[in-house]
Design a protein around this motif. Structure first.
Motif, PDB file in Angstrom:
ATOM      1  N   ASP A 251       0.835  -1.206   0.000  1.00  0.00           N
ATOM      2  CA  ASP A 251       0.000   0.000   0.000  1.00  0.00           C
ATOM      3  C   ASP A 251       0.868   1.254   0.000  1.00  0.00           C
ATOM      4  OD1 ASP A 251      -2.310  -1.414  -0.104  1.00  0.00           O
ATOM      5  OD2 ASP A 251      -2.850  -1.166   2.013  1.00  0.00           O
ATOM      6  N   ALA A 252       1.892   1.249   0.830  1.00  0.00           N
ATOM      7  CA  ALA A 252       2.806   2.392   0.861  1.00  0.00           C
ATOM      8  C   ALA A 252       3.503   2.550  -0.488  1.00  0.00           C
ATOM      9  CB  ALA A 252       3.836   2.223   1.971  1.00  0.00           C
ATOM     10  N   ALA A 253       3.886   1.442  -1.104  1.00  0.00           N
ATOM     11  CA  ALA A 253       4.556   1.489  -2.399  1.00  0.00           C
ATOM     12  C   ALA A 253       3.648   2.080  -3.474  1.00  0.00           C
ATOM     13  CB  ALA A 253       5.013   0.087  -2.809  1.00  0.00           C
ATOM     14  N   GLU A 527     -13.810   4.226  -8.057  1.00  0.00           N
ATOM     15  CA  GLU A 527     -14.061   3.309  -6.941  1.00  0.00           C
ATOM     16  C   GLU A 527     -12.750   2.781  -6.363  1.00  0.00           C
ATOM     17  OE1 GLU A 527     -16.757   2.940  -5.486  1.00  0.00           O
ATOM     18  OE2 GLU A 527     -18.366   3.451  -6.877  1.00  0.00           O
ATOM     19  N   ALA A 528     -11.790   2.487  -7.229  1.00  0.00           N
ATOM     20  CA  ALA A 528     -10.492   2.005  -6.754  1.00  0.00           C
ATOM     21  C   ALA A 528      -9.777   3.080  -5.938  1.00  0.00           C
ATOM     22  CB  ALA A 528      -9.623   1.574  -7.939  1.00  0.00           C
ATOM     23  N   ASP A 534      -9.519   5.196   1.482  1.00  0.00           N
ATOM     24  CA  ASP A 534     -10.134   4.728   2.734  1.00  0.00           C
ATOM     25  C   ASP A 534      -9.157   3.854   3.516  1.00  0.00           C
ATOM     26  OD1 ASP A 534     -12.431   6.075   2.139  1.00  0.00           O
ATOM     27  OD2 ASP A 534     -13.530   4.323   1.393  1.00  0.00           O
ATOM     28  N   GLY A 535      -8.391   3.028   2.798  1.00  0.00           N
ATOM     29  CA  GLY A 535      -7.384   2.191   3.462  1.00  0.00           C
ATOM     30  C   GLY A 535      -6.307   3.022   4.120  1.00  0.00           C
ATOM     31  N   ALA A 540      -3.988   5.325   9.160  1.00  0.00           N
ATOM     32  CA  ALA A 540      -3.482   6.488   9.893  1.00  0.00           C
ATOM     33  C   ALA A 540      -4.283   6.789  11.151  1.00  0.00           C
ATOM     34  CB  ALA A 540      -3.479   7.708   8.982  1.00  0.00           C
ATOM     35  N   ALA A 541      -5.475   6.195  11.276  1.00  0.00           N
ATOM     36  CA  ALA A 541      -6.346   6.498  12.420  1.00  0.00           C
ATOM     37  C   ALA A 541      -5.754   5.975  13.725  1.00  0.00           C
ATOM     38  CB  ALA A 541      -7.717   5.875  12.186  1.00  0.00           C
TER      39      ALA A 541
END
Length: 541
Positions: A251-253, A527-528, A534-535, A540-541
């Motif tokens: 995800d970071a990548a 949508e993607a 959202d992820g 980060a929450a």
């Protein structure tokens, strides 16, 4: 077979220059430019010109090509004798030996433009191997730049050259600081223009330009969409960045990929590159202080500069250019448009930050936020446009110094991962795979796409539904959220108007579409982008 014109120009460009005929003294520089352009108009002919890498390797008055960034345009024009004794042409470094005693006809004096140009800052090594002759033997000579303060990266190896341009129309006004050009000309060694009045001026490499070509921000020209693109290739690139530099965090990548391909789309309204903080990123604890991410990104992107923040760097170097004694000193952020700037905060330890250090931090934040960089002159300051993608590596839960558009905490999936390794320890893909990666990201950095009317309507309605479904006004997506999710190219004005009217949401959509080499933003991409964002927010929450 090499043509006689090409062979003559390579062997003795001065003789070719002096052999040209023109009845008009003012039209002669343009005739020179056109003549040499025609000789080297094909790519094969152009690559026959030796690249300037070590000035000491070249004979006096040899023809060379220099791929460079314009660093300083502030020098006054220089007068030269356009017609020498006997009716011979002047300029391009030619002068009579008895010039001091000869009677000068002032009607024969003309002006040439004088610039200072440097090797392209942050250019990845693989670019030269593609553009220049890979079979050229490496020189054992070393070059000591005569004015190292005119290069953005302190202490970095580079070539600095005085550039003289003889075309006498308004075309010389096109040369601006940080622009990229390949200058083709005759190399000599001459006093610096600003030092001519000194008793013993020092000599600097000087290139008398015959013609020049613009260099794209990707260095290697790219076409969108990339012919090598596939969904699998994109996933492979993300996986390679993750496994090589981010402890397997895909995800970071992906966010790194989106940030690095972002660029200025519009200044009014401002649609600027997506700045990114990778938080929870470990600080170096060994001899190697350059993150593997810098090495990995430089394998696929053409322009990358790593700024290792420390008290020493902040207090004793400059991020902005400054004119001192009519000489423009460079700064870390004087970078070509299209550059990626990777800033590492891990080297900052406890200590006192000087006034200069505070000003440097302010300059970085201002450049991130506005994509302009101030140049300081004795009685004024001017802001010049930039186009730089910023990534900040921060050890804490957010950057200690900068506010970026996106913050994503690193979540390693691989144990015993060292984020700081020497470049030779990077596992590099095959040459063909690397070229496919480079083609993909290069195309994404220059690409544009449209938005269909149905998609635009869907985005508006979907945004309204999100706001209505939110449990409270604080949980509802804001105008900034929509801008961040939906920064579209300015040419799609109808959608831009609707985005502004809604309050606007994420560049994420546009960048996601570019990274997928889409010609049009679709509902699927929207949508993607929502899933990706959202992820990030959940993490980060």
């Amino acid at each position: 077979m090499v043509s006689s014109l090409l062979a003559d120009a390579l062997a003795d460009p001065t003789a070719v220059l002096n052999g040209l005929n023109s009845d008009d003294l003012d039209a002669f520089p343009a005739a020179v430019t056109e003549h040499f352009k025609q000789i080297f108009r094909t790519q094969n002919a152009f690559t026959e010109i030796p690249p300037l890498t070590v000035p000491e390797n070249h004979a006096d008055r040899e023809i060379v090509r220099f791929r460079a960034m314009v660093q300083d345009t502030s020098a006054s024009p220089e007068m030269y004798l356009a017609r020498r004794t006997g009716g011979r042409w002047g300029g391009w470094g030619q002068a009579d030996d008895d010039n001091a005693t000869a009677t000068i006809d002032y009607a024969d004096l003309r002006e040439c433009t004088v610039l200072w140009a440097v090797s392209v800052p942050g250019e990845s090594a693989w670019c030269a191997s593609i553009i220049d002759d890979a079979d050229t033997p490496k020189s054992k000579k070393t070059h000591t730049p005569p004015h190292p303060h005119k290069f953005p990266v302190p202490g970095a190896s580079h070539v600095g050259v005085q550039i003289k341009i003889y075309t006498n129309d308004r075309s010389t006004e096109k040369f601006k600081a940080t622009d990229l050009y390949t200058f083709v000309g005759i190399i000599t060694s001459e006093p610096l223009h600003a030092d001519l009045e000194l008793d013993t001026p020092g000599l600097v490499p000087t290139l008398h330009v015959l013609f020049s070509q613009t260099v794209p921000s990707t260095i290697i020209p790219r076409v969108y969409p990339s012919t090598s693109y596939s969904k699998d290739l994109r996933n492979e690139l993300i996986a390679w960045i993750a496994d090589t530099a981010l402890a397997g965090d895909r995800d970071a990548a992906e966010w790194v990929l989106l940030s690095t391909i972002s660029r200025v789309q519009s200044r009014t309204p401002p649609i600027l590159p997506l700045s990114l903080t990778l938080s929870r990123f470990p600080s170096p604890n060994g001899a190697c202080t350059t993150p593997a991410l810098a090495h990995a990104l430089s394998q696929v992107f053409a322009l990358l500069t790593n700024i290792p923040l420390s008290l020493e760097t902040l207090n004793n170097t400059s991020c902005t250019p400054e004119s001192k004694n009519e000489d423009l000193y460079s700064g870390w952020l004087q970078l070509p448009k299209g550059s990626i700037c990777l800033i590492t905060e891990g080297g900052v330890t406890e200590g006192k930050l000087s006034d200069r250090g505070i000003m440097n931090l302010h300059a970085v934040q201002e450049t991130m936020s506005t994509q302009t960089l101030e140049y300081a002159f004795p009685f004024s300051r001017f802001a010049f446009d930039t186009n730089i993608a910023f990534i900040v590596l921060a050890e804490g839960k957010k950057s200690a110094f900068f506010q970026t558009d996106i913050n994503i905490p690193l979540q390693p999936t691989t144990a015993e991962f060292d984020p700081y390794v020497a470049p030779e320890k990077i596992k590099v893909p095959t040459r063909d795979k690397l070229e496919a990666f480079r083609s993909l990201v290069g195309a994404a950095k220059v690409g544009n796409m449209s938005v269909g009317e149905k998609t635009a309507k869907f985005i508006q309605e979907d945004f309204v539904k999100e706001r209505q479904a939110a449990p409270s006004s604080t949980d509802a997506p804001s105008s900034e959220d929509l801008i961040q999710r939906m920064m579209i190219a300015r040419s799609v004005q109808k959608l831009l108007d609707s985005v502004v009217a809604c309050g606007a949401k994420s560049e994420c959509v546009r960048l996601l579409a570019l990274s997928r080499q889409e010609l049009e933003i679709t509902v699927e991409v929207w949508e993607a982008a929502k899933v990706l964002e959202d992820g990030r927010k959940a993490r980060a929450a």
